[in-house]
Design an enzyme around this catalytic site. Structure first.
Site, PDB file in Angstrom:
ATOM      1  N   HIS A 197       0.851  -1.217  -0.332  1.00  0.00           N
ATOM      2  CA  HIS A 197       0.290   0.226  -0.334  1.00  0.00           C
ATOM      3  C   HIS A 197       1.064   1.143  -0.039  1.00  0.00           C
ATOM      4  CE1 HIS A 197      -4.051  -2.378   0.660  1.00  0.00           C
ATOM      5  NE2 HIS A 197      -2.420  -2.952   1.970  1.00  0.00           N
ATOM      6  N   ASN A 222     -10.000  -2.950   2.573  1.00  0.00           N
ATOM      7  CA  ASN A 222      -9.773  -3.231   0.903  1.00  0.00           C
ATOM      8  C   ASN A 222     -11.019  -3.060  -0.538  1.00  0.00           C
ATOM      9  OD1 ASN A 222      -6.800  -3.945   0.487  1.00  0.00           O
ATOM     10  ND2 ASN A 222      -7.569  -6.047   0.652  1.00  0.00           N
TER      11      ASN A 222
END
Length: 497
Positions: free
Chosen positions: A58, A132
């Protein structure tokens, strides 16, 4: 070289031979991970320290401030959390969207899952919903997380992304089929962050005023509508705007076009979790909405851009262990691993006092005995120990965690494939839900990547897709220029040996 590798036994850093590198040490096949799993913690601690200074995963992301507004109080039957107590109540939030596998300089339009991490600044402390844009993940055991992410990063020899590494791992890990199907579908390349859904993915829990526990999954449905790139459009966007998702989000908020998401939750009573036909703590599977329908909770609106990206987005730290009274965790193995891994990663990347940074600190009063350490800036007086007789903050037993009863107390490395090996039904169902043109694009997207690897890996992976649905396997084989009958026959012979 290959023969030498095959003759070696895997060990820990201290040289202890490893007997099982596929399964975490858990309390029964559906129970939580135990603290004595030295191998899991060694792997995760080492993995968190492999790259500096960007996030291990990320790394590239965008952030915004917003407001969560309660639109229904039905959830109060399941939790005492005060942020939900009445219709119209608002809680300030901060969100960070991100790609997963790419570096900070990678393109926003890459085929990749997207992070969807929210921080709710509640009156009872911070609640971090770290999810997510997909309801499932590639693996179900945290022991395999670093192995999986290594396949998504760069080959240590060539420093290039490697389809071979990805498909080799996926073909040997059939639990990945559901997420792979989502990743290579249209939703694998969303057109910006505003046009995608968000999910907790993990199973969490809620506790009501009676002390009853309910397992739950969170859903954030975009009010802007789902909008995706095709593979060709996503590739084209890389040459037009590498930062498309960032510019789209920032620009929309800047001109007052505030994006919104409907917030809902699925609820499963605690007793049903023991006998439900799907393991409710398996991150590779969804809960069918027919069994556990979505219950509306509220609406999320993003309405303010950060002033300084580094201070407010790059240094934002989310961790799934941050829940408020009336919320809890579950025996979800991947969640259990993240409870330890995330704060450990933040301490390494940002320093031990990361949670005192303005973007991370609670907005309600908070009192701890943590002192000193790098970048400690507060001036605190009084004792730094507890108990003490000088009026320092003390415990309150009414906030004790609810006791958890475990059905199977045997601690072992339970083989999840032996106890639950159906990784084909749900991705097959997902494939059959797609329109014929979407199925064709899915097969083409997979073939564009899988076609670059050697045939033995292709054969194993296509045989997995074939088990999900024969048309799924046939479509990919045809797109690669292979004969599905030969592939299936070859894999049947291998399985028979």
């Amino acid at each position: 070289m290959a023969e030498d590798l095959k003759s070696k036994v895997m060990t820990t850093d201290a040289g202890r031979p490893v007997g099982d590198n596929q399964n975490s040490l858990t309390v029964g096949p559906r129970g939580p991970v135990v603290f004595e799993d030295y191998l899991l913690f060694e792997k995760m601690a080492h993995f968190n320290r492999e790259r500096i200074p960007e996030r291990v995963v990320h790394a590239k992301g965008s952030g915004a401030y917003g407001t969560f507004t309660v639109t229904s109080t039905e959830i109060n039957k399941y939790t005492t959390a005060k942020l939900f107590e009445k219709t119209g109540k608002q809680t300030p939030t901060f969100i960070r969207f991100s790609t997963v596998g790419g570096e900070k300089g990678s393109a926003d339009s890459e085929r990749d899952p997207r992070g969807f991490a929210l921080k709710f600044y509640t009156e009872e402390g911070n609640w971090d919903m770290v999810g997510n844009n997909t309801p499932v993940f590639f693996i179900r055991d945290p022991l395999k997380f670093s192995d999986f992410i290594h396949t998504q990063k760069r080959d240590p020899e060539t420093n290039l992304k490697s389809p071979t590494m990805m498909w080799d791992f996926w073909s040997l890990s059939p639990e990945s089929l559901h997420q792979v199907t989502i990743l290579f579908s249209d939703r694998g390349t969303p057109d910006g962050y505003r046009h995608m859904d968000g999910f907790s993915s993990h199973t969490f829990s809620l506790i009501n005023a009676k002390g009853e526990l309910f397992y739950c999954k969170w859903h954030f449905k975009t009010r802007q509508g789902i909008k995706n790139f095709t593979r060709e459009e996503a590739d084209q966007m890389k040459s037009v705007d590498m930062d498309h998702s960032q510019s789209d989000l920032f620009g929309a908020i800047e001109k007052g076009d505030f994006p919104k998401w409907k917030v809902s939750v699925q609820i499963m009573p605690e007793a049903e979790a023991e006998t439900y036909h799907i393991n409710p703590f398996d991150l590779t599977k969804v809960w069918p909405h027919g069994d556990y329908p979505l219950i509306e909770v509220g609406e999320l609106e993003l309405n303010r851009n950060p002033v300084n990206y580094f201070a407010e987005v790059e240094q934002a730290a989310f961790e799934p262990r941050n829940v408020v009274p009336g919320m809890g965790f579950s025996p979800d193995k991947m969640l259990q691993g993240r409870l330890i891994s995330y704060p450990d990663a933040h301490r390494y990347r940002l320093g031990v006092n990361y949670d005192t940074l303005p973007v991370n600190a609670p907005k309600c009063p908070y009192h701890t005995y943590h002192t000193d350490g790098t970048m400690r800036f507060e001036s605190k007086s009084g004792p730094n120990y507890e108990p003490n007789s000088f009026g320092g903050p003390t415990q309150d037993k009414k906030f004790n965690e609810r006791p958890t009863t475990l059905p199977n107390p045997t601690v072992a490395r339970w083989d999840h494939r032996e106890h639950d090996g159906d990784y084909f039904t749900q991705p097959g169902n997902l494939f059959r839900l797609m329109a014929p043109d979407a199925q064709e694009r899915l097969c083409g997207n997979i073939a564009a990547s899988l076609g670059k690897v050697e045939k033995r890996i292709q054969d194993l992976q296509i045989s997995h897709f074939y088990k999900c649905d024969p048309k799924y396997g046939e479509g990919i084989a045809k797109a690669i220029g292979r004969d599905i009958k030969e592939i299936v026959k070859a894999e049947e012979l291998v399985a028979a040996k």
